[in-house]
Enzyme design. Structure first.
Site, PDB file in Angstrom:
ATOM      1  N   HIS A  70      -9.132  -1.411  -3.740  1.00 40.44           N
ATOM      2  CA  HIS A  70      -7.957  -0.573  -3.996  1.00 40.44           C
ATOM      3  C   HIS A  70      -6.766  -1.372  -4.531  1.00 40.44           C
ATOM      4  O   HIS A  70      -5.768  -0.779  -4.916  1.00 40.44           O
ATOM      5  CB  HIS A  70      -7.535   0.159  -2.720  1.00 40.44           C
ATOM      6  CG  HIS A  70      -6.828  -0.729  -1.755  1.00 40.44           C
ATOM      7  ND1 HIS A  70      -7.487  -1.677  -0.995  1.00 40.44           N
ATOM      8  CD2 HIS A  70      -5.511  -0.844  -1.459  1.00 40.44           C
ATOM      9  CE1 HIS A  70      -6.591  -2.330  -0.260  1.00 40.44           C
ATOM     10  NE2 HIS A  70      -5.393  -1.842  -0.521  1.00 40.44           N
ATOM     11  N   HIS A  85      -1.719  -1.493  -6.960  1.00 41.47           N
ATOM     12  CA  HIS A  85      -2.179  -0.936  -5.685  1.00 41.47           C
ATOM     13  C   HIS A  85      -2.510   0.534  -5.898  1.00 41.47           C
ATOM     14  O   HIS A  85      -1.615   1.355  -6.111  1.00 41.47           O
ATOM     15  CB  HIS A  85      -1.084  -1.103  -4.626  1.00 41.47           C
ATOM     16  CG  HIS A  85      -1.560  -0.866  -3.236  1.00 41.47           C
ATOM     17  ND1 HIS A  85      -1.750   0.389  -2.721  1.00 41.47           N
ATOM     18  CD2 HIS A  85      -1.889  -1.738  -2.276  1.00 41.47           C
ATOM     19  CE1 HIS A  85      -2.174   0.282  -1.478  1.00 41.47           C
ATOM     20  NE2 HIS A  85      -2.271  -1.006  -1.177  1.00 41.47           N
TER      21      HIS A  85
END
Length: 165
Positions: A70, A85
Site C-alpha cells: 500500500h 501512500h
C-alpha cells in the site's frame, strides 16, 4: 560556455512530480488523517483517485515497497524521497487488494506502473481511498511547490515542484 554548463547543473536540483494517478488533486491539509494533514511525515499533496493504478511520478529508484504493497518509496535524481501512500488505514488490509508491479531496487521511468489496487475493497474495508504523495525528506529540500486543487491525469499534470538545497 561554462556558464551554460553550470546553469544546467543548478537546474538538475529541480524535480517535477507528475500525478501518479488520475483524480482530484487536493492540499495535504484536506487529508482526513492528522499524520498526513499536519505534515508529520513531510510536505506534499493528495489525490482522490479516479482509477486504480498508481504510476511513477518521476524517473527514479524504488527504495521501498511495503510488505502490504500500500506504500511505495521512490528516490529522484536530486535526492528527493517520495512516499506514495494508497488509501488510509490500508496497512490493515495486509496486502489484500493490492498488486505490485515493481520491486525494491528497480529503476522506474515516469508513467511506469507501480501498483494496482481494488478501489471497492478499500472503500469497504479501509478509512478512505485518498492517496497522499509526501516528500519524506522535506528538510533536505529548499523549496516544495504544490499545484492548486484541480483534476489531474496520471503522467500528464505536474503536482509538485521540488528543489534540493
Amino acid at each position: 560556455m561554462l556558464g551554460k554548463f553550470f546553469k544546467k547543473k543548478e537546474k538538475d536540483k529541480d524535480i517535477v512530480l507528475y500525478a501518479p494517478v488520475d483524480g482530484e488533486l487536493v492540499p495535504l491539509e484536506e487529508v482526513p488523517d492528522p499524520v498526513f494533514a499536519q505534515k508529520m511525515m513531510g510536505d506534499g499533496v493528495a489525490i482522490h483517485p479516479a482509477n486504480d493504478v498508481v504510476t511513477a511520478p518521476l524517473d527514479g529508484e524504488i527504495i521501498q515497497l511495503s510488505e502490504t504493497k500500500h506504500a511505495i518509496g521512490i528516490r529522484g535524481a536530486n535526492g528527493v524521497e517520495i512516499l506514495i501512500h494508497i488509501g488510509l488505514d490500508t496497512v490493515n488490509l495486509k496486502g489484500e487488494g493490492f498488486t505490485a508491479h515493481i520491486h525494491e531496487g528497480d529503476r522506474v521511468k515516469k508513467g511506469d506502473k507501480l501498483v494496482s489496487f481494488d478501489t471497492k475493497m478499500i472503500e469497504e474495508k479501509a478509512t478512505g481511498t485518498i492517496i497522499p504523495i509526501i516528500i519524506t525528506n522535506t528538510n533536505d529540500m529548499s523549496e516544495i511547490h504544490a499545484e492548486a486543487k484541480q483534476t489531474v491525469a496520471a503522467g500528464e499534470n505536474v503536482i509538485l515542484t521540488v528543489k534540493s538545497k
